[in-house]
Design an enzyme around this catalytic site. Structure first.
Site, short mmCIF file in Angstrom:
data_model
loop_
_atom_site.label_atom_id
_atom_site.label_comp_id
_atom_site.label_asym_id
_atom_site.label_seq_id
_atom_site.Cartn_x
_atom_site.Cartn_y
_atom_site.Cartn_z
N GLY A 80 2.24 2.04 10.79
CA GLY A 80 3.18 3.15 10.66
C GLY A 80 3.86 3.54 11.97
O GLY A 80 4.48 4.60 12.06
N GLU A 139 -5.50 -5.27 10.45
CA GLU A 139 -4.47 -4.25 10.70
C GLU A 139 -4.78 -3.52 12.01
O GLU A 139 -5.57 -2.58 12.02
CB GLU A 139 -4.46 -3.22 9.56
CG GLU A 139 -4.14 -3.82 8.20
CD GLU A 139 -3.60 -2.75 7.25
OE1 GLU A 139 -2.46 -2.90 6.81
OE2 GLU A 139 -4.30 -1.77 6.97
N SER A 160 3.25 -2.34 10.36
CA SER A 160 4.69 -2.37 10.59
C SER A 160 5.35 -3.71 10.23
O SER A 160 6.31 -4.13 10.88
CB SER A 160 5.01 -1.96 12.03
OG SER A 160 4.60 -0.63 12.27
N GLU A 174 -7.06 4.46 7.83
CA GLU A 174 -6.91 5.89 7.53
C GLU A 174 -8.17 6.44 6.88
O GLU A 174 -8.54 7.60 7.09
CB GLU A 174 -5.66 6.10 6.66
CG GLU A 174 -4.39 5.90 7.49
CD GLU A 174 -3.18 5.37 6.74
OE1 GLU A 174 -3.15 5.43 5.48
OE2 GLU A 174 -2.26 4.86 7.40
N HIS A 197 -9.62 0.90 4.88
CA HIS A 197 -8.34 1.10 5.56
C HIS A 197 -8.58 2.03 6.76
O HIS A 197 -9.40 2.94 6.69
CB HIS A 197 -7.31 1.71 4.61
CG HIS A 197 -5.93 1.72 5.20
ND1 HIS A 197 -5.53 2.68 6.09
CD2 HIS A 197 -4.89 0.88 5.06
CE1 HIS A 197 -4.28 2.43 6.47
NE2 HIS A 197 -3.87 1.34 5.85
N ASN A 250 0.86 -1.18 0.00
CA ASN A 250 0.00 0.00 0.00
C ASN A 250 0.90 1.23 0.00
O ASN A 250 1.50 1.56 1.02
CB ASN A 250 -0.90 -0.05 1.25
CG ASN A 250 -1.75 1.19 1.41
OD1 ASN A 250 -1.80 2.04 0.52
ND2 ASN A 250 -2.42 1.31 2.54
N LYS A 271 0.10 4.30 -0.38
CA LYS A 271 -0.54 5.48 0.23
C LYS A 271 -0.29 6.74 -0.63
O LYS A 271 -0.24 6.64 -1.84
CB LYS A 271 -0.05 5.65 1.67
CG LYS A 271 -0.27 4.38 2.48
CD LYS A 271 -0.08 4.55 3.97
CE LYS A 271 -0.30 3.20 4.66
NZ LYS A 271 -0.23 3.28 6.11
P1 PGA Z 1 2.72 0.11 7.65
O1 PGA Z 1 1.27 0.33 6.98
O2 PGA Z 1 3.26 -1.18 7.08
O3 PGA Z 1 3.51 1.31 7.24
O4 PGA Z 1 2.51 0.02 9.11
C1 PGA Z 1 0.39 -0.74 6.78
C2 PGA Z 1 -0.90 -0.25 6.17
O5 PGA Z 1 -1.34 0.86 6.50
O6 PGA Z 1 -1.52 -0.95 5.35
#
Ligand code: PGA
Length: 252
Positions: free
Chosen positions: A176, A170, A215, A100, A98, A9, A11
Site C-alpha cells: 500500500g 509481501e 504495490s 495487517e 497477512h 485482496n 481488504k
Molecule cells: P497492495 O496490497 O497491492 O495495495 O500493496 C497488497 C496486499 O496487502 O496484499
C-alpha cells in the site's frame, strides 16, 4: 508444474453494489480474454462472499478466498467466521497471516499455525503471507524473519499438506505504499523461500506457488512475474479496478 496465480485482496473496501460491479466486470473481461492457465482468486470481505460466489459460480479459472478465518470449528467467538462456514459458501482459499492481521490485530505465529492446520483440515487452501518490515530489512534481518515466519507458521505441516498451500511474500514496506520490491529483490527472497521448502520437504517445493505482493500494479507486474521463482501476485489496491487488475492478470 506450479500454478500461475493472481489473487486480489479487496481488504475492507467496497460496498455491496461496488463489489458486485467489480466482480461482474472482472468475470466478463476474464472470460473474453482467452488467457489460459492463470488462476484468479478473489478475496472480498466476508460479508460479500455469497454475492461474489453467486456471480463467479461455474466460471472456470476463478476461485474465492476469505481474508481470514478463526481456528476453531465453532463456538462462542463473537464476530468470528469458521472454516466450515466458508466452505458452505463455496470458498476454496483463505489468506492467513497477512501483515495487517499480524501487525494491527496482533496475530502471533502460534495462532497462525493453528489457522493453517484448521484450513487444511477443512480442505481450504491457505495463502500464507510472510514478509519483513522496513526496519527488519534495513538491519539486515530479512532472511531471518522469513525463516522464522515460515518455520513457525507452516513447517508443522506434512509434505502432502504443505503442497496444498500457497505462499505470498509481501514485504511490509511495499504494501500500500507504492514502493515495490525490485524484481531482483523479490526473486532473491522467493528463491530463499523455495530453498527452505526444499530443505524441509524435498521436491514438493517445486510444486508450491509463491506469490509476490506489495504495490503490484499494471505497470510493474510483467517484470515481477518474469522472475523464475515468482509464480504470481497477491494484489491489493490495483485489484479494485477492473482494467488495472485485468492487465495484471494478463501479465502473468
Ligand atoms: P497492495 O496490497 O497491492 O495495495 O500493496 C497488497 C496486499 O496487502 O496484499
Amino acid at each position: 508444474m506450479r500454478e500461475k496465480i493472481v489473487a486480489g485482496n479487496w481488504k475492507m473496501f467496497l460496498d455491496a453494489e461496488a463489489c458486485e460491479t467489480l466482480t461482474r466486470g472482472l468475470k466478463e473481461k476474464f472470460q473474453s480474454s482467452a488467457k489460459a492457465g492463470v488462476h484468479v482468486i478473489l478475496a472480498p470481505a466476508y460479508i460479500h462472499l455469497p454475492a461474489v460466489q453467486s456471480i463467479v459460480k461455474g466460471a472456470s479459472g476463478i476461485s474465492l478466498a476469505a481474508q481470514n478465518m478463526h481456528e476453531a470449528d465453532q463456538g462462542a467467538f463473537t464476530g468470528e467466521v469458521s472454516a466450515i462456514m466458508l466452505k458452505s459458501y463455496g470458498v476454496s482459499h483463505v489468506i492467513i497471516g497477512h501483515s495487517e492481521r499480524r501487525q494491527i490485530f496482533g496475530e502471533e505465529h502460534e495462532t497462525l499455525a493453528a489457522k493453517v492446520t484448521q484450513a487444511i483440515k477443512h480442505s481450504l487452501k491457505p495463502i500464507f503471507c510472510i514478509g519483513e518490515t522496513l526496519s527488519e530489512r534495513e538491519s539486515g534481518n530479512t532472511i531471518e524473519v522469513i525463516k522464522t515466519q515460515l518455520e513457525k507458521g507452516l513447517f508443522h505441516l506434512k509434505a502432502n499438506e504443505i503442497s496444498e498451500c500457497i505462499i505470498a511474500y509481501e514485504p511490509v514496506w511495499a504494501i500500500g505504499t507504492g514502493k515495490t520490491a525490485s524484481p531482483d529483490q523479490a526473486q532473491e527472497v522467493h528463491a530463499y523461500i523455495r530453498s527452505l521448502l526444499h530443505a524441509k520437504y524435498g521436491n514438493v517445493s517445486e510444486d508450491i506457488s509463491i506469490l509476490y505482493g506489495g504495490s503490484v500494479n499494471a505497470g510493474n507486474a510483467a517484470d515481477i512475474f518474469g522472475c523464475a521463482d515468482i509464480d504470481g501476485g497477491l494484489v491489493g489496491g490495483a485489484s479494485l479496478k477492473v482494467d488495472d487488475f485485468m492487465q495484471i492478470i494478463l501479465s502473468r
